[in-house]
Design a protein around this motif. Structure first.
Motif, PDB file in Angstrom:
ATOM      1  N   ARG A 275      97.458  10.719  55.022  1.00 28.46           N
ATOM      2  CA  ARG A 275      96.414  12.325  55.205  1.00 28.46           C
ATOM      3  C   ARG A 275      96.666  12.881  56.689  1.00 28.46           C
ATOM      4  O   ARG A 275      97.358  12.042  57.412  1.00 28.46           O
ATOM      5  N   ALA A 276      97.363  13.786  56.101  1.00 23.68           N
ATOM      6  CA  ALA A 276      97.460  14.690  57.656  1.00 23.68           C
ATOM      7  C   ALA A 276      96.603  14.953  58.978  1.00 23.68           C
ATOM      8  O   ALA A 276      95.503  14.927  58.266  1.00 23.68           O
ATOM      9  N   VAL A 277      97.353  14.683  60.133  1.00 24.09           N
ATOM     10  CA  VAL A 277      96.202  14.914  60.908  1.00 24.09           C
ATOM     11  C   VAL A 277      96.606  16.014  62.197  1.00 24.09           C
ATOM     12  O   VAL A 277      97.631  16.307  61.661  1.00 24.09           O
ATOM     13  N   LEU A 278      96.047  15.764  62.726  1.00 24.05           N
ATOM     14  CA  LEU A 278      96.038  17.420  64.086  1.00 24.05           C
ATOM     15  C   LEU A 278      96.788  16.447  65.401  1.00 24.05           C
ATOM     16  O   LEU A 278      97.678  14.853  65.271  1.00 24.05           O
ATOM     17  N   PRO A 279      97.638  17.660  65.589  1.00 23.41           N
ATOM     18  CA  PRO A 279      98.673  16.797  65.833  1.00 23.41           C
ATOM     19  C   PRO A 279      98.649  16.606  67.148  1.00 23.41           C
ATOM     20  O   PRO A 279      97.791  16.891  67.894  1.00 23.41           O
ATOM     21  N   PRO A 280      99.535  15.612  67.898  1.00 24.07           N
ATOM     22  CA  PRO A 280      98.878  15.476  69.674  1.00 24.07           C
ATOM     23  C   PRO A 280      99.591  16.582  70.413  1.00 24.07           C
ATOM     24  O   PRO A 280      99.377  18.235  70.305  1.00 24.07           O
ATOM     25  N   PRO A 281      98.175  16.498  72.150  1.00 24.09           N
ATOM     26  CA  PRO A 281      98.057  17.384  72.506  1.00 24.09           C
ATOM     27  C   PRO A 281      99.607  18.144  73.353  1.00 24.09           C
ATOM     28  O   PRO A 281     101.094  18.069  73.267  1.00 24.09           O
ATOM     29  N   GLY A 282     100.064  19.558  73.091  1.00 20.36           N
ATOM     30  CA  GLY A 282     100.521  20.434  73.935  1.00 20.36           C
ATOM     31  C   GLY A 282     100.577  21.793  74.294  1.00 20.36           C
ATOM     32  O   GLY A 282      98.981  21.695  74.163  1.00 20.36           O
ATOM     33  N   ASP A 283     101.453  22.473  73.649  1.00 23.85           N
ATOM     34  CA  ASP A 283     101.114  24.159  73.759  1.00 23.85           C
ATOM     35  C   ASP A 283     100.485  24.724  72.286  1.00 23.85           C
ATOM     36  O   ASP A 283     101.754  24.447  71.782  1.00 23.85           O
ATOM     37  N   VAL A 284      99.853  24.757  71.828  1.00 23.32           N
ATOM     38  CA  VAL A 284      99.713  25.614  70.457  1.00 23.32           C
ATOM     39  C   VAL A 284      99.916  26.629  70.549  1.00 23.32           C
ATOM     40  O   VAL A 284      99.955  27.953  71.372  1.00 23.32           O
ATOM     41  N   LEU A 285     100.852  27.455  69.313  1.00 23.93           N
ATOM     42  CA  LEU A 285     101.096  28.731  68.932  1.00 23.93           C
ATOM     43  C   LEU A 285     100.493  28.677  67.593  1.00 23.93           C
ATOM     44  O   LEU A 285     100.243  28.035  66.551  1.00 23.93           O
ATOM     45  N   VAL A 286      99.974  30.157  67.030  1.00 28.48           N
ATOM     46  CA  VAL A 286      99.198  30.483  65.728  1.00 28.48           C
ATOM     47  C   VAL A 286     100.648  32.107  65.134  1.00 28.48           C
ATOM     48  O   VAL A 286     100.821  32.684  66.371  1.00 28.48           O
ATOM     49  N   VAL A 287     101.019  31.819  64.209  1.00 31.25           N
ATOM     50  CA  VAL A 287     101.119  33.468  64.133  1.00 31.25           C
ATOM     51  C   VAL A 287     100.919  33.131  62.168  1.00 31.25           C
ATOM     52  O   VAL A 287     100.163  32.481  62.120  1.00 31.25           O
ATOM     53  N   GLY A 288     101.213  34.584  62.374  1.00 32.49           N
ATOM     54  CA  GLY A 288     100.266  35.264  61.111  1.00 32.49           C
ATOM     55  C   GLY A 288      99.102  36.545  61.687  1.00 32.49           C
ATOM     56  O   GLY A 288      99.416  37.061  62.123  1.00 32.49           O
TER      57      GLY A 288
ATOM     58  N   ALA B 289     100.304  27.478  61.969  1.00 32.52           N
ATOM     59  CA  ALA B 289     100.396  27.416  63.303  1.00 32.52           C
ATOM     60  C   ALA B 289     100.986  25.947  63.729  1.00 32.52           C
ATOM     61  O   ALA B 289     101.945  25.244  62.624  1.00 32.52           O
ATOM     62  N   ALA B 290     100.862  25.754  65.130  1.00 33.19           N
ATOM     63  CA  ALA B 290     102.009  24.855  64.965  1.00 33.19           C
ATOM     64  C   ALA B 290     101.419  24.428  67.052  1.00 33.19           C
ATOM     65  O   ALA B 290     101.013  24.962  67.840  1.00 33.19           O
ATOM     66  N   VAL B 291     101.792  23.055  67.327  1.00 34.99           N
ATOM     67  CA  VAL B 291     101.896  22.584  68.824  1.00 34.99           C
ATOM     68  C   VAL B 291     102.855  22.199  68.737  1.00 34.99           C
ATOM     69  O   VAL B 291     104.013  21.324  68.390  1.00 34.99           O
ATOM     70  N   VAL B 292     103.657  22.391  69.933  1.00 38.77           N
ATOM     71  CA  VAL B 292     105.098  22.283  70.844  1.00 38.77           C
ATOM     72  C   VAL B 292     104.862  20.996  72.278  1.00 38.77           C
ATOM     73  O   VAL B 292     104.083  21.396  73.320  1.00 38.77           O
ATOM     74  N   THR B 293     105.535  19.872  71.961  1.00 41.19           N
ATOM     75  CA  THR B 293     105.436  18.855  72.832  1.00 41.19           C
ATOM     76  C   THR B 293     106.082  18.987  73.953  1.00 41.19           C
ATOM     77  O   THR B 293     107.900  19.493  73.092  1.00 41.19           O
ATOM     78  N   HIS B 294     107.042  18.312  74.458  1.00 42.86           N
ATOM     79  CA  HIS B 294     108.070  17.867  75.551  1.00 42.86           C
ATOM     80  C   HIS B 294     108.234  16.403  75.713  1.00 42.86           C
ATOM     81  O   HIS B 294     107.305  16.131  76.310  1.00 42.86           O
ATOM     82  N   HIS B 295     109.601  16.068  76.090  1.00 48.11           N
ATOM     83  CA  HIS B 295     110.016  14.820  76.088  1.00 48.11           C
ATOM     84  C   HIS B 295     111.565  14.474  77.130  1.00 48.11           C
ATOM     85  O   HIS B 295     112.284  15.214  76.182  1.00 48.11           O
TER      86      HIS B 295
END
Length: 328
Positions: free
Chosen positions: A39-52, A62-68
């Motif tokens: 079952r799809a789950v929410l992404p980890p914490p990060g920078d949230v972006l929404v388009v549309g 939408a998407a969440v961006v993380t950096h390592h």
């Protein structure tokens, strides 16, 4: 709910609200395209972006961006770039249009270290059977560099014409240097056809990783012929439960996995890999196990044939471009 930086959405709704709404659609979408997905789950914490265009609009995503950042000498540098920006899409039913939108916005938000670093990568992990999103990933220059493949429990494949001179046994501490040598052959080969990186300290890092695997009691199998180790299979068992890194990738439960498989150059194509897998597989699927999983590189002309023959099929594809600035 995801906590992170965000910008106002086109509809005026909070990014967290949009993520929640799209997640419900994404759960339905995942169930449609591949019943093997969790079952799809929410992404980890990060920078949230929404388009549309707004609530319920076609193409809203939408998407969440993380950096390592991986420091020198760390094990992930054997298969990863040093600076990684990762996109975690929540597309709902937006498909290709939604994927295209979040990819464009993602590139505009690359962190400075990622944008400037040559040893960098942009990465997206997405269900392998979602070909609509795959088209968008290809259009933006991402490459299907690896897959997470799964195999349901079942008997191991038969080994055709087994070699009576070949012995498969658990590795012992005295095999360490031979195992390191075999692992280095695998890294060198994979660096030509996948995401592995043959770094100057790779041998030392791999030696330390093998020692830790022995300390944890994880199974390591070797194939031996005429006193020479000709094959290696590093394995393990793990549990997928809420909060673990595998929770969004595999259904909850017990899973066996293969970490590294290597056959000495000049010995490949003679049944050594088959013998290793046949011997190891029963221990990787104890009663109640959901199955086994592993990663392989689709561009690899050996593993991309070998693992499907043994019952493994792609569940998730890891799309990547290096350096990250090459994302279109």
């Amino acid at each position: 709910m995801v906590i992170g930086r965000s910008r106002a959405t086109p509809s005026g709704r909070s990014p967290e609200v949009v993520l929640g709404e799209l997640l419900r659609d994404q759960q339905a979408r995942f169930a449609e395209i591949d019943p093997g997905l969790p079952r799809a789950v929410l992404p980890p914490p990060g920078d949230v972006l929404v388009v549309g265009a707004g609530s319920g609009a076609e193409g809203e995503a939408a998407a969440v961006v993380t950096h390592h950042s991986w420091p020198a000498g760390s094990a992930p540098l054997l298969w990863s770039a040093a600076e990684v920006t990762e996109l975690h899409p929540v597309l709902g039913h937006a498909g290709r249009a939604g994927a295209d939108g979040v990819l464009r916005e993602w590139r505009a938000r690359f962190p400075g270290p990622v944008r400037a670093e040559a040893d960098s990568a942009a990465v997206v992990t997405w269900p392998s059977r979602d070909v609509a999103a795959a088209r968008a990933f290809l259009d933006h220059g991402l490459v299907p560099l690896a897959v997470l493949a799964v195999r349901p429990p079942g008997p191991p494949p038969a080994v055709p014409d087994p070699d009576p001179a070949l012995t498969v046994r658990p590795a012992v501490q005295g095999d360490l240097e031979a195992c390191v040598e075999l692992a280095m052959h695998e890294i060198a080969y994979s660096s030509m056809v996948g995401g592995s990186v043959l770094r100057p300290d790779a041998e030392a890092v791999k030696r330390a990783a093998l020692r830790e695997r022995w300390t944890r009691g994880e199974p390591i199998w070797v194939a031996e012929r005429d006193g020479l180790l000709v094959g290696l299979l590093e394995c393990g068992l793990t549990d997928t439960s809420p909060g673990t890194w595998l929770a969004g990738l595999l259904p909850a439960g017990r899973w066996g996995y293969v970490n590294c498989a290597s056959v000495r150059p000049g010995q490949r194509g003679h049944g050594i890999g088959h013998a290793l897998v046949t011997t190891a597989l029963p221990g990787l699927q104890p009663p109640g196990a959901r199955g086994t999983y592993l990663y392989y590189n689709p561009p690899n002309p050996i593993s991309s044939v070998f693992w499907p023959r043994h019952g493994y099929r792609p569940l998730w594809t890891l799309w990547e471009v290096r350096p990250a600035s090459a994302l279109r």
